[in-house]
Design a protein around this motif. Structure first.
Motif, PDB file in Angstrom:
ATOM      1  N   MET A   1       0.826  -1.197   0.000  1.00 53.99           N
ATOM      2  CA  MET A   1       0.000   0.000   0.000  1.00 53.99           C
ATOM      3  C   MET A   1       0.857   1.242   0.000  1.00 53.99           C
ATOM      4  O   MET A   1       2.020   1.179   0.027  1.00 53.99           O
ATOM      5  CB  MET A   1      -0.825   0.232   1.242  1.00 53.99           C
ATOM      6  CG  MET A   1      -1.089  -0.813   2.124  1.00 53.99           C
ATOM      7  SD  MET A   1      -2.615  -1.531   2.031  1.00 53.99           S
ATOM      8  CE  MET A   1      -2.157  -2.905   1.116  1.00 53.99           C
ATOM      9  N   SER A   2       0.164   2.362   0.261  1.00 57.42           N
ATOM     10  CA  SER A   2       0.948   3.559   0.189  1.00 57.42           C
ATOM     11  C   SER A   2       0.309   4.945   0.270  1.00 57.42           C
ATOM     12  O   SER A   2      -0.859   5.062   0.385  1.00 57.42           O
ATOM     13  CB  SER A   2       1.564   3.497  -1.117  1.00 57.42           C
ATOM     14  OG  SER A   2       1.073   4.511  -1.753  1.00 57.42           O
ATOM     15  N   PRO A   3       1.105   6.019   0.117  1.00 54.68           N
ATOM     16  CA  PRO A   3       0.817   7.429   0.369  1.00 54.68           C
ATOM     17  C   PRO A   3       0.783   8.540  -0.710  1.00 54.68           C
ATOM     18  O   PRO A   3       0.080   8.453  -1.590  1.00 54.68           O
ATOM     19  CB  PRO A   3       1.856   7.846   1.331  1.00 54.68           C
ATOM     20  CG  PRO A   3       2.737   6.763   1.485  1.00 54.68           C
ATOM     21  CD  PRO A   3       2.264   5.601   0.667  1.00 54.68           C
ATOM     22  N   MET A 357      10.689  -4.400  -5.386  1.00 52.39           N
ATOM     23  CA  MET A 357      10.600  -2.959  -5.635  1.00 52.39           C
ATOM     24  C   MET A 357       9.177  -2.455  -5.878  1.00 52.39           C
ATOM     25  O   MET A 357       8.818  -2.041  -6.973  1.00 52.39           O
ATOM     26  CB  MET A 357      11.511  -2.570  -6.812  1.00 52.39           C
ATOM     27  CG  MET A 357      12.941  -2.990  -6.592  1.00 52.39           C
ATOM     28  SD  MET A 357      14.123  -2.206  -7.700  1.00 52.39           S
ATOM     29  CE  MET A 357      13.730  -2.924  -9.292  1.00 52.39           C
ATOM     30  N   GLU A 358       8.361  -2.470  -4.833  1.00 58.04           N
ATOM     31  CA  GLU A 358       7.036  -1.857  -4.943  1.00 58.04           C
ATOM     32  C   GLU A 358       7.207  -0.368  -5.251  1.00 58.04           C
ATOM     33  O   GLU A 358       7.995   0.330  -4.594  1.00 58.04           O
ATOM     34  CB  GLU A 358       6.251  -2.042  -3.642  1.00 58.04           C
ATOM     35  CG  GLU A 358       4.867  -1.427  -3.747  1.00 58.04           C
ATOM     36  CD  GLU A 358       4.107  -1.385  -2.426  1.00 58.04           C
ATOM     37  OE1 GLU A 358       4.571  -1.968  -1.438  1.00 58.04           O
ATOM     38  OE2 GLU A 358       3.039  -0.745  -2.414  1.00 58.04           O
ATOM     39  N   THR A 359       6.455   0.115  -6.225  1.00 55.92           N
ATOM     40  CA  THR A 359       6.656   1.490  -6.683  1.00 55.92           C
ATOM     41  C   THR A 359       6.316   2.524  -5.607  1.00 55.92           C
ATOM     42  O   THR A 359       6.975   3.564  -5.510  1.00 55.92           O
ATOM     43  CB  THR A 359       5.845   1.741  -7.974  1.00 55.92           C
ATOM     44  OG1 THR A 359       6.144   0.689  -8.893  1.00 55.92           O
ATOM     45  CG2 THR A 359       6.207   3.064  -8.607  1.00 55.92           C
ATOM     46  N   CYS A 360       5.313   2.246  -4.776  1.00 56.75           N
ATOM     47  CA  CYS A 360       4.988   3.174  -3.678  1.00 56.75           C
ATOM     48  C   CYS A 360       6.208   3.448  -2.798  1.00 56.75           C
ATOM     49  O   CYS A 360       6.342   4.544  -2.249  1.00 56.75           O
ATOM     50  CB  CYS A 360       3.920   2.582  -2.760  1.00 56.75           C
ATOM     51  SG  CYS A 360       2.261   2.584  -3.436  1.00 56.75           S
ATOM     52  N   CYS A 361       7.031   2.439  -2.608  1.00 59.96           N
ATOM     53  CA  CYS A 361       8.181   2.610  -1.716  1.00 59.96           C
ATOM     54  C   CYS A 361       9.146   3.647  -2.291  1.00 59.96           C
ATOM     55  O   CYS A 361       9.686   4.472  -1.547  1.00 59.96           O
ATOM     56  CB  CYS A 361       8.893   1.277  -1.508  1.00 59.96           C
ATOM     57  SG  CYS A 361       7.846   0.061  -0.684  1.00 59.96           S
ATOM     58  N   THR A 405       3.214   0.813 -12.852  1.00 64.90           N
ATOM     59  CA  THR A 405       3.650  -0.460 -12.256  1.00 64.90           C
ATOM     60  C   THR A 405       3.237  -0.560 -10.789  1.00 64.90           C
ATOM     61  O   THR A 405       3.031   0.448 -10.114  1.00 64.90           O
ATOM     62  CB  THR A 405       5.184  -0.580 -12.286  1.00 64.90           C
ATOM     63  OG1 THR A 405       5.750   0.586 -11.679  1.00 64.90           O
ATOM     64  CG2 THR A 405       5.714  -0.719 -13.696  1.00 64.90           C
ATOM     65  N   TYR A 406       3.202  -1.777 -10.309  1.00 67.26           N
ATOM     66  CA  TYR A 406       3.139  -2.052  -8.859  1.00 67.26           C
ATOM     67  C   TYR A 406       4.548  -2.498  -8.481  1.00 67.26           C
ATOM     68  O   TYR A 406       5.385  -1.674  -8.131  1.00 67.26           O
ATOM     69  CB  TYR A 406       2.099  -3.147  -8.591  1.00 67.26           C
ATOM     70  CG  TYR A 406       1.698  -3.311  -7.139  1.00 67.26           C
ATOM     71  CD1 TYR A 406       2.514  -3.966  -6.225  1.00 67.26           C
ATOM     72  CD2 TYR A 406       0.480  -2.814  -6.694  1.00 67.26           C
ATOM     73  CE1 TYR A 406       2.127  -4.118  -4.897  1.00 67.26           C
ATOM     74  CE2 TYR A 406       0.083  -2.973  -5.363  1.00 67.26           C
ATOM     75  CZ  TYR A 406       0.915  -3.627  -4.468  1.00 67.26           C
ATOM     76  OH  TYR A 406       0.535  -3.781  -3.154  1.00 67.26           O
ATOM     77  N   PHE A 407       4.834  -3.775  -8.648  1.00 69.46           N
ATOM     78  CA  PHE A 407       6.209  -4.233  -8.439  1.00 69.46           C
ATOM     79  C   PHE A 407       7.033  -3.906  -9.675  1.00 69.46           C
ATOM     80  O   PHE A 407       6.515  -3.889 -10.787  1.00 69.46           O
ATOM     81  CB  PHE A 407       6.230  -5.746  -8.210  1.00 69.46           C
ATOM     82  CG  PHE A 407       5.461  -6.166  -6.992  1.00 69.46           C
ATOM     83  CD1 PHE A 407       5.887  -5.788  -5.731  1.00 69.46           C
ATOM     84  CD2 PHE A 407       4.302  -6.920  -7.108  1.00 69.46           C
ATOM     85  CE1 PHE A 407       5.172  -6.168  -4.595  1.00 69.46           C
ATOM     86  CE2 PHE A 407       3.587  -7.309  -5.977  1.00 69.46           C
ATOM     87  CZ  PHE A 407       4.020  -6.928  -4.725  1.00 69.46           C
ATOM     88  N   TRP A 426      -4.759   0.045  -7.565  1.00 71.08           N
ATOM     89  CA  TRP A 426      -3.792  -0.371  -6.559  1.00 71.08           C
ATOM     90  C   TRP A 426      -3.320   0.849  -5.770  1.00 71.08           C
ATOM     91  O   TRP A 426      -3.488   1.992  -6.193  1.00 71.08           O
ATOM     92  CB  TRP A 426      -2.561  -0.987  -7.234  1.00 71.08           C
ATOM     93  CG  TRP A 426      -2.824  -2.103  -8.184  1.00 71.08           C
ATOM     94  CD1 TRP A 426      -3.827  -3.040  -8.136  1.00 71.08           C
ATOM     95  CD2 TRP A 426      -2.039  -2.429  -9.349  1.00 71.08           C
ATOM     96  NE1 TRP A 426      -3.702  -3.908  -9.179  1.00 71.08           N
ATOM     97  CE2 TRP A 426      -2.614  -3.568  -9.935  1.00 71.08           C
ATOM     98  CE3 TRP A 426      -0.893  -1.875  -9.921  1.00 71.08           C
ATOM     99  CZ2 TRP A 426      -2.080  -4.166 -11.089  1.00 71.08           C
ATOM    100  CZ3 TRP A 426      -0.365  -2.465 -11.066  1.00 71.08           C
ATOM    101  CH2 TRP A 426      -0.958  -3.600 -11.639  1.00 71.08           C
ATOM    102  N   CYS A 427      -2.618   0.559  -4.660  1.00 70.44           N
ATOM    103  CA  CYS A 427      -1.911   1.627  -3.961  1.00 70.44           C
ATOM    104  C   CYS A 427      -0.975   2.348  -4.924  1.00 70.44           C
ATOM    105  O   CYS A 427      -0.873   3.581  -4.916  1.00 70.44           O
ATOM    106  CB  CYS A 427      -1.121   1.045  -2.791  1.00 70.44           C
ATOM    107  SG  CYS A 427      -0.082  -0.362  -3.235  1.00 70.44           S
ATOM    108  N   CYS A 428      -0.282   1.561  -5.762  1.00 67.92           N
ATOM    109  CA  CYS A 428       0.704   2.142  -6.676  1.00 67.92           C
ATOM    110  C   CYS A 428       0.037   2.887  -7.834  1.00 67.92           C
ATOM    111  O   CYS A 428       0.693   3.686  -8.507  1.00 67.92           O
ATOM    112  CB  CYS A 428       1.641   1.073  -7.218  1.00 67.92           C
ATOM    113  SG  CYS A 428       2.679   0.289  -5.968  1.00 67.92           S
TER     114      CYS A 428
END
Ligand SMILES: [Zn+2]
Length: 660
Positions: A1-3, A357-361, A405-407, A426-428
């Motif tokens: 998930m993410s911000p 490598m999740e893109t949100c990160c 992308t996600y991952f 998705w979060c991403c």
């Protein structure tokens, strides 16, 4: 998930830019918003403590992108934002408020049962508010502001109808939040999702000047304070064991709007001590933790450091950044496998995962990086920002469909998979629509007017753009085709000559950098990872040319000696392995099945020789940023192209090196 996005605040009486900078954490756009205590906020933030950032990024409104890959990506993002329908994103907010929805709900994480247990319903609306607000700041396109204002008005109606202050799209309304507050078993990550709504409202306030957004946001924050007020600290900390996005950060931002100590206190309550304490003591206890749960917490720590001056917050943020960028990141700046940090000795084992490598990160690491840079403008932050922006972020968007992308898989021979426009969410996807709306951010920083670097301008990134430095009556035009060439050109136009210290980043990847002013050699640097400083009176017609020779090098996969990526300047090159698919065939609904599709066998060449000697066996192949191995590849040579341009075919990022 993410911000989510930027920092800070505002006021009833229009602030001067000088005053605005005092409030803003690390630079954002300032607008006159609600009736507030900006005066009080100013007073508190005028304390020139060590925690007051000494630089700030120029607001997005003062930077415009010129032709290049970033402007292209921004345009694709804007086209997608225009395709999304606010009423569909608002569907469940209206349902929960007892109002008739105006359009059917979207699919994916927004409504489909597969993902219902995440409780991410409504997260997209929050991200959308942020993305559209950023896009408005980046382009001045009225339609973006119109959409933001419409959504905020609708949320206001929902909030009024709902009566408590909470606005949400969860299928069971506030039940899961209530469960968490009561210490009962709860489903999903409701605070994570609510954080997106908070952040979207903040950004509507900051970037679109919406006083209504401020009102709705403050009521929502008051609801949060109210519902949690009976919790003991111990109960609160237990609740923070569940992902909660950047609640600490956004509540700190709310505080800068209201100057209500209640909001600051709540922001600090949302600081997860199980993460804060070890990081602030320089202990890396990240193994196994969900990475995108942690990164937004750290962004909040640094934001709270700016506002409170508490050294523990900054110590944690700085240490976290160092350990993640220094020991836990792949060549693109991304981190993690299957959304989690893994032991730093186990990169080789995780390389074959399709879920690295999740893109949100990467999105959130950049948000942290720019905050840290504001406090400590050193080139190392700029280097990481550049690497991650050019690879992980620019490379996350499908150049044909604008999907994201996600991952970002490191599995040899895998393919980039992108979200679908209306069935993923998705979060991403959420952080993704934000990423490509704010490329003007962090190219340029300036010293805060009342600080020790007040006469400094930082050119941190080499992106074709214009900068309008209003206080100085100065326009700076950056002309560059970087990274296709290792050079940039800065042209100055000033209403009257202006003295300031122009800081140009000498990237860590360039052995030397040399600068000429008006055609004459001015300075050269042999210190990669520093700033070249040119202090003089600048006038119209002045031209600064910067030369930063780019070279090929091998970057070892951390904790290995025989596996490496090929990098050119900051650009990660990947092998183009063919097996092409048509644009659209790689749009994918369900992120959970990434890695279990597109699995037909692919032959991935290896490299032969000593790692240090391999760049000598890689030759330019004619097209920009395109290379071919010359005798290094076995059983055959391979064409290398930038990771950021790779789409629709199998690729390889890390090469096994034989006889190393
Ligand atoms: Zn994500």
């Amino acid at each position: 998930m993410s911000p989510k996005k930027l920092d800070s605040s505002n006021t009833a009486f229009p602030l001067t830019r000088r005053e605005a900078l005092n409030i803003l954490g690390s630079g954002a756009l300032l607008v006159a918003a609600g009736p507030v205590s900006a005066r009080a906020a100013l007073q508190s933030s005028r304390r020139q403590s060590k925690s007051t950032p000494i630089t700030a990024a120029f607001p997005l409104t003062d930077v415009r992108l010129l032709e290049g890959p970033f402007l292209d990506a921004q345009k694709r993002d804007e086209a997608y934002l225009l395709k999304l329908e606010p009423d569909r994103m608002l569907h469940n907010f209206r349902v929960n408020a007892g109002l008739e929805p105006k359009a059917p709900v979207y699919g994916g994480w927004e409504s489909v049962q597969t993902w219902a247990d995440i409780r991410a319903h409504g997260h997209t609306l929050g991200h959308y508010l942020t993305a559209a607000s950023l896009m408005y700041a980046s382009t001045s396109h009225d339609e973006m502001k119109r959409r933001v204002d419409y959504i905020v008005g609708e949320l206001k109606d929902c909030q009024d109808a709902g009566k408590t202050g909470l606005i949400c799209a969860f299928p069971d309304k506030s039940t899961q939040i209530e469960n968490m507050v009561a210490g009962r078993r709860a489903i999903g990550v409701p605070w994570y999702t609510l954080h997106k709504i908070f952040a979207g409202l903040r950004d509507a306030c900051l970037f679109c000047g919406s006083p209504l957004a401020r009102d709705v946001l403050v009521k929502l924050a008051d609801w949060a304070a109210d519902i949690t007020k009976g919790m003991t600290d111990e109960q609160f900390q237990r609740m923070l064991g569940v992902e909660h996005g950047g609640m600490n950060e956004v509540l700190a931002d709310v505080y800068t709007l209201t100057h209500d100590r209640k909001h600051l206190a709540l922001a600090e309550r949302f600081c997860h001590e199980a993460v804060l304490t070890p990081l602030s003591e320089g202990r890396d206890t990240l193994n196994g933790l969900h990475s995108n749960t942690q990164i937004p917490k750290i962004v909040g720590f640094e934001r709270l450091y700016q506002l409170t001056g508490k050294a523990q917050y900054h110590a944690a943020a700085e240490f976290f950044w160092k350990t993640v960028t220094g020991t836990r990141s792949f060549a693109t700046g991304g981190n993690g496998d299957n959304e989690r940090f893994f032991p730093i000795t186990e990169f080789a084992r995780h390389l074959s995962s399709a879920k690295t490598m999740e893109t949100c990160c990467s999105h959130n690491m950049l948000r942290l990086t720019r905050l840290l840079f504001a406090n400590d403008p050193t080139a190392a932050y700029g280097d990481y920002y550049e690497r991650t922006l050019y690879n992980a972020i620019l490379g996350s968007q499908d150049p044909d469909t604008g999907m994201m992308t996600y991952f970002q898989s490191t599995r040899p021979g895998y393919i980039k998979l992108f979200c679908t426009p209306f069935d993923s969410f998705w979060c991403c996807t959420g952080t993704g629509i934000e990423n490509h709306a704010k490329y003007g951010d962090s190219i340029y920083f300036r010293g805060r007017p009342d600080g020790p670097r007040h006469d400094c301008l930082y050119v941190n990134l080499f992106i074709a753009s214009t900068l309008n430095w209003k206080e100085k009556g100065l326009m700076l035009r950056q002309i560059t085709s970087f990274p296709e060439t290792g050079a940039t050109r800065l042209e100055i136009e000033a209403a009257s000559p202006q003295r300031f210290a122009l800081h140009i980043r000498h990237p860590g990847w360039a052995g030397t950098a040399s600068v000429s002013i008006n055609g004459k050699a001015a300075k050269s640097s042999h210190k990669p990872g520093s700033f070249i400083v040119l202090n003089r009176r600048w006038k119209t017609g002045d031209v600064v040319e910067v030369d930063m020779p780019m070279e090929l090098r091998m970057e070892l996969l951390p904790s290995t000696t025989d596996t490496a990526a090929v990098v050119y300047g900051p650009i990660v090159l990947v092998g183009a392995l063919g097996h092409e698919v048509k644009p659209g065939e790689d749009l994918h609904v369900n992120e959970r099945t990434i890695g279990s599709v597109f699995n037909d066998p692919i032959a991935v060449p290896t490299f032969a020789g000593e790692p240090a000697g391999i760049p000598g066996k890689i030759k330019p192949s004619g097209a920009p940023l395109t290379f071919k191995t010359d005798g290094a590849g076995h059983p055959e040579d391979v064409t290398l192209v930038p990771y950021y341009k790779m789409a629709h075919q199998r690729y390889n990022m890390y090469w096994e090196i034989q006889n190393a």
